[in-house]
Design a protein around this motif. Structure first.
Motif, PDB file in Angstrom:
ATOM      1  N   GLU A  20       0.856  -1.194   0.000  1.00 52.44           N
ATOM      2  CA  GLU A  20       0.000   0.000   0.000  1.00 52.44           C
ATOM      3  C   GLU A  20       0.888   1.239   0.000  1.00 52.44           C
ATOM      4  N   THR A  21       0.530   2.243  -0.836  1.00 48.43           N
ATOM      5  CA  THR A  21       1.309   3.480  -0.912  1.00 48.43           C
ATOM      6  C   THR A  21       0.416   4.668  -0.558  1.00 48.43           C
ATOM      7  N   TRP A  22       1.103   5.775  -0.190  1.00 48.61           N
ATOM      8  CA  TRP A  22       0.387   7.012   0.152  1.00 48.61           C
ATOM      9  C   TRP A  22       1.295   8.176  -0.190  1.00 48.61           C
ATOM     10  N   PRO A  65      -4.414   9.995   6.109  1.00 49.99           N
ATOM     11  CA  PRO A  65      -3.765   8.711   5.828  1.00 49.99           C
ATOM     12  C   PRO A  65      -4.801   7.637   5.519  1.00 49.99           C
ATOM     13  N   PRO A  66      -4.509   6.748   4.592  1.00 52.26           N
ATOM     14  CA  PRO A  66      -5.441   5.654   4.296  1.00 52.26           C
ATOM     15  C   PRO A  66      -5.648   4.770   5.526  1.00 52.26           C
ATOM     16  N   LEU A  99      -3.364   3.688   9.059  1.00 49.90           N
ATOM     17  CA  LEU A  99      -3.822   3.917  10.437  1.00 49.90           C
ATOM     18  C   LEU A  99      -3.930   2.600  11.200  1.00 49.90           C
ATOM     19  N   ALA A 100      -4.365   1.557  10.530  1.00 46.82           N
ATOM     20  CA  ALA A 100      -4.467   0.253  11.192  1.00 46.82           C
ATOM     21  C   ALA A 100      -3.083  -0.303  11.517  1.00 46.82           C
ATOM     22  N   TRP A 101      -2.106  -0.025  10.660  1.00 49.16           N
ATOM     23  CA  TRP A 101      -0.748  -0.551  10.866  1.00 49.16           C
ATOM     24  C   TRP A 101      -0.068   0.138  12.045  1.00 49.16           C
ATOM     25  N   GLU A 146      10.312   9.129  12.206  1.00 55.43           N
ATOM     26  CA  GLU A 146       9.384   8.969  11.087  1.00 55.43           C
ATOM     27  C   GLU A 146       8.092   8.330  11.567  1.00 55.43           C
ATOM     28  N   ARG A 147       7.015   8.658  10.855  1.00 54.14           N
ATOM     29  CA  ARG A 147       5.717   8.079  11.212  1.00 54.14           C
ATOM     30  C   ARG A 147       5.462   6.802  10.434  1.00 54.14           C
TER      31      ARG A 147
END
Length: 172
Positions: free
Chosen positions: A134-136, A142-143, A147-149, A165-166
């Motif tokens: 998954e990319t952003w 944020p997708p 957020l789940a990760w 880093e986030r």
């Protein structure tokens, strides 16, 4: 019908036979200052002279209605500007039409069609999740996958090695 010696302000109405001052001949606007004196009316006839339900009573009623209508028109012409806009609106509603015609609206400039916006170019991804791919781009919210990760054990382990880093940077 009028004699040469008769006062022109007094006429005999051929339809109703009423003698009196004709408002058609005296078309002057009503005074701006109210008067406490009772106004003279061509309808001043003793009540005992009129039998109820007769043609004379109906004719007098029609004449009184006509005279009242003229007076209301003169009053509205003379005092309409003195009323507030809300009062003017209520008068128009009560009459059922505009008492005074509105000023003509100015013509509006024709609408210019909008130029379609250029399509947004796809932004290069800045972050990715290595386990799902998954990319952003980093813009906007944020997708859900990111957020789940964040709350997982894998995120906690990754955060130990990348404290500032986030999310993991996209390998480019």
């Amino acid at each position: 019908m009028c004699d040469a010696q008769q006062d022109p302000s007094e006429v005999i109405d051929p339809l109703f036979g009423i003698v009196g001052a004709s408002s058609a001949l005296n078309a002057t606007p009503m005074p701006r200052q109210p008067s406490n004196t009772p106004s003279a009316s061509p309808l001043d006839v003793p009540a005992s002279a009129i039998l109820p339900g007769t043609a004379t009573e109906k004719a007098l009623l029609r004449a009184a209605t006509k005279e009242a209508y003229k007076r209301v028109g003169l009053l509205l012409d003379a005092y309409f500007e003195d009323f507030s806009p809300a009062q003017q609106r209520r008068i128009r509603e009560a009459v059922g039409a505009s008492a005074r015609p509105k000023a003509p609206k100015q013509a509006k400039a024709p609408k210019v069609p909008k130029v379609p916006k250029a399509q947004k170019e796809a932004l290069a991804p800045r972050f990715w999740l290595p386990f799902s791919g998954e990319t952003w781009s980093g813009r906007g919210r944020p997708p859900a996958a990111f957020l789940a990760w964040e709350g997982t054990v894998a995120h906690t382990e990754w955060k130990k090695h990348h404290p500032g880093e986030r999310f993991p940077a996209y390998p480019a």
